[in-house]
Write a protein that holds these residues in place. Structure first.
Motif, PDB file in Angstrom:
ATOM      1  N   PRO A 237       0.834  -1.202   0.000  1.00 15.75           N
ATOM      2  CA  PRO A 237       0.000   0.000   0.000  1.00 15.75           C
ATOM      3  C   PRO A 237       0.870   1.255   0.000  1.00 15.75           C
ATOM      4  CG  PRO A 237      -0.762  -1.571   1.640  1.00 15.75           C
ATOM      5  CD  PRO A 237       0.555  -2.079   1.147  1.00 15.75           C
ATOM      6  N   ARG A 238       0.323   2.346  -0.517  1.00 13.27           N
ATOM      7  CA  ARG A 238       1.091   3.571  -0.660  1.00 13.27           C
ATOM      8  C   ARG A 238       1.702   4.056   0.656  1.00 13.27           C
ATOM      9  NH1 ARG A 238       4.537   5.456  -3.920  1.00 13.27           N
ATOM     10  NH2 ARG A 238       5.053   7.600  -3.380  1.00 13.27           N
ATOM     11  N   GLU A 242       5.731   4.836   1.177  1.00 15.80           N
ATOM     12  CA  GLU A 242       6.259   6.137   1.585  1.00 15.80           C
ATOM     13  C   GLU A 242       7.145   6.011   2.822  1.00 15.80           C
ATOM     14  OE1 GLU A 242       2.762   8.448   2.045  1.00 15.80           O
ATOM     15  OE2 GLU A 242       2.478   8.784  -0.114  1.00 15.80           O
ATOM     16  N   LEU A 243       6.761   5.127   3.740  1.00 16.16           N
ATOM     17  CA  LEU A 243       7.578   4.914   4.927  1.00 16.16           C
ATOM     18  C   LEU A 243       8.927   4.305   4.551  1.00 16.16           C
ATOM     19  CD1 LEU A 243       7.885   4.999   7.987  1.00 16.16           C
ATOM     20  CD2 LEU A 243       6.777   2.755   8.088  1.00 16.16           C
ATOM     21  N   LEU A 244       8.931   3.350   3.620  1.00 15.49           N
ATOM     22  CA  LEU A 244      10.181   2.746   3.174  1.00 15.49           C
ATOM     23  C   LEU A 244      11.067   3.770   2.475  1.00 15.49           C
ATOM     24  CD1 LEU A 244       8.952  -0.723   1.870  1.00 15.49           C
ATOM     25  CD2 LEU A 244      10.323  -0.269   3.902  1.00 15.49           C
ATOM     26  N   ARG A 267       2.990   4.198  12.775  1.00 16.70           N
ATOM     27  CA  ARG A 267       2.699   2.899  13.390  1.00 16.70           C
ATOM     28  C   ARG A 267       1.406   2.314  12.829  1.00 16.70           C
ATOM     29  NH1 ARG A 267       5.956   2.633  18.137  1.00 16.70           N
ATOM     30  NH2 ARG A 267       6.843   4.668  18.669  1.00 16.70           N
ATOM     31  N   GLU A 268       0.399   3.149  12.685  1.00 21.26           N
ATOM     32  CA  GLU A 268      -0.878   2.676  12.143  1.00 21.26           C
ATOM     33  C   GLU A 268      -0.725   2.238  10.691  1.00 21.26           C
ATOM     34  OE1 GLU A 268      -0.478   5.489  13.848  1.00 21.26           O
ATOM     35  OE2 GLU A 268      -1.446   4.842  15.712  1.00 21.26           O
ATOM     36  N   ASP A 269       0.185   2.905   9.952  1.00 20.35           N
ATOM     37  CA  ASP A 269       0.396   2.563   8.546  1.00 20.35           C
ATOM     38  C   ASP A 269       0.915   1.147   8.373  1.00 20.35           C
ATOM     39  OD1 ASP A 269      -0.435   5.028   7.729  1.00 20.35           O
ATOM     40  OD2 ASP A 269       1.590   5.874   7.526  1.00 20.35           O
ATOM     41  N   VAL A 270       1.730   0.694   9.336  1.00 20.61           N
ATOM     42  CA  VAL A 270       2.407  -0.587   9.135  1.00 20.61           C
ATOM     43  C   VAL A 270       1.922  -1.706  10.037  1.00 20.61           C
ATOM     44  CG1 VAL A 270       4.492   0.554   8.326  1.00 20.61           C
ATOM     45  CG2 VAL A 270       4.277  -0.028  10.746  1.00 20.61           C
TER      46      VAL A 270
END
Length: 296
Positions: A237-238, A242-244, A267-270
């Motif tokens: 997912p986008r 972006e985090l990577l 944290r919620e993103d991953v």
């Protein structure tokens, strides 16, 4: 039969004896008239194709081998793997010029000829017509002198998808699901020597990544590994991408506090990806994962 996807000369197949034995057992059952479906599942690079080529290359000449593969296309190739397999089954080639019912009948007829092995790779990319034919074949293979082998990436089977429904509906008595696991530290050390622990920690025992890193030795990150990793990142997912991207420009170790400042809400993103990652590590918590890397 298809001649694609040969195993490169010199490739060492480690820790796959149990899987190969399950394939041999399925073939023995088929020779006795009780066909089997064998599901070979695992993430990209886990060695599904290498195992299959190792096994099919040693089949007795009396076994008829039909092979096909699904492709990662924007528009799926309708009944693609059966067009591949038709090279070894003239009646199937004729049926493909007709309607889908003719293909169903031709596949069952091909599996009814003793002893036949039909291998279909990368079923996670299969079109709906292909999955329909495979579902019919898998439900009837127990009465046929044949082995139907399906390989797929289990981390790319979407909940509620047609493939998931097919896999869930397969008859338990005639279906075999050998476990294809990452390489152990011992196996990686056998390939990488003194660098075994570091290579295992970097690859988590993924055979493709291990062999590519070992082959590259001191030449830096191989192009093949870079491209493979970028392809997997492209499927995330986008927010995770972006985090990577952010982590890639942070030298060394990125503390959680730093990420909190740079990207609140990371944290919620991953979090919804963590359980899948831990499962690949074979651990049940973040703390166990940390110990895994520290000990390596």
């Amino acid at each position: 039969m298809s001649t694609a996807y040969r195993v490169p000369v010199g490739v060492r197949v480690l820790e796959r004896d149990e899987v190969l034995a399950e394939l041999d057992a399925a073939l023995a059952d088929a020779r006795a008239g009780e066909g089997r479906t064998v599901l070979l599942a695992g993430e990209a690079g886990l060695g599904k194709t290498t195992v299959l080529r190792t096994w099919t290359d040693r089949l007795d000449p009396s076994v008829r081998l039909l092979e096909g593969a699904c492709d990662d296309l924007v528009t799926s190739r309708t009944l693609g793997p059966f067009h591949d397999a038709a090279a070894g089954a003239p009646a199937l080639r004729t049926a493909l010029a007709g309607d889908t019912d003719a293909v169903h009948d031709a596949v069952l007829s091909a599996l009814g000829e003793p002893t036949t092995v039909l291998v279909v790779e990368d079923v996670h990319w299969a079109d709906e017509a292909t999955l329909d034919v495979l579902a019919v074949a898998a439900r009837r293979v127990a009465r046929l002198p044949a082995v139907l082998v399906l390989s797929y990436r289990d981390d790319e089977v979407d909940p509620g998808s047609q493939l998931q429904r097919l896999l869930g509906a397969l008859p338990a008595a005639s279906t075999r699901r050998p476990a294809l696991r990452p390489l152990s530290v011992g196996a990686v050390t056998a390939l990488a020597g003194a660098a075994g622990l570091r290579v295992h920690a970097a690859t988590l025992g993924n055979p493709f990544l291990v062999t590519e890193l070992v082959a590259a030795q001191s030449e830096g990150l191989p192009v093949s590994v870079r491209d493979a990793v970028l392809a997997r990142v492209a499927d995330l997912p986008r927010p995770a991408q972006e985090l990577l991207d952010l982590l890639a420009v942070v030298p060394g170790h990125a503390d959680a506090d730093l990420l909190d400042d740079l990207r609140p809400g990371w944290r919620e993103d991953v979090d919804h990806h963590v359980s899948a990652v831990l499962a690949k590590l074979g651990v049940g918590s973040r703390e166990e994962a940390a110990r895994h890397f520290r000990d390596a």
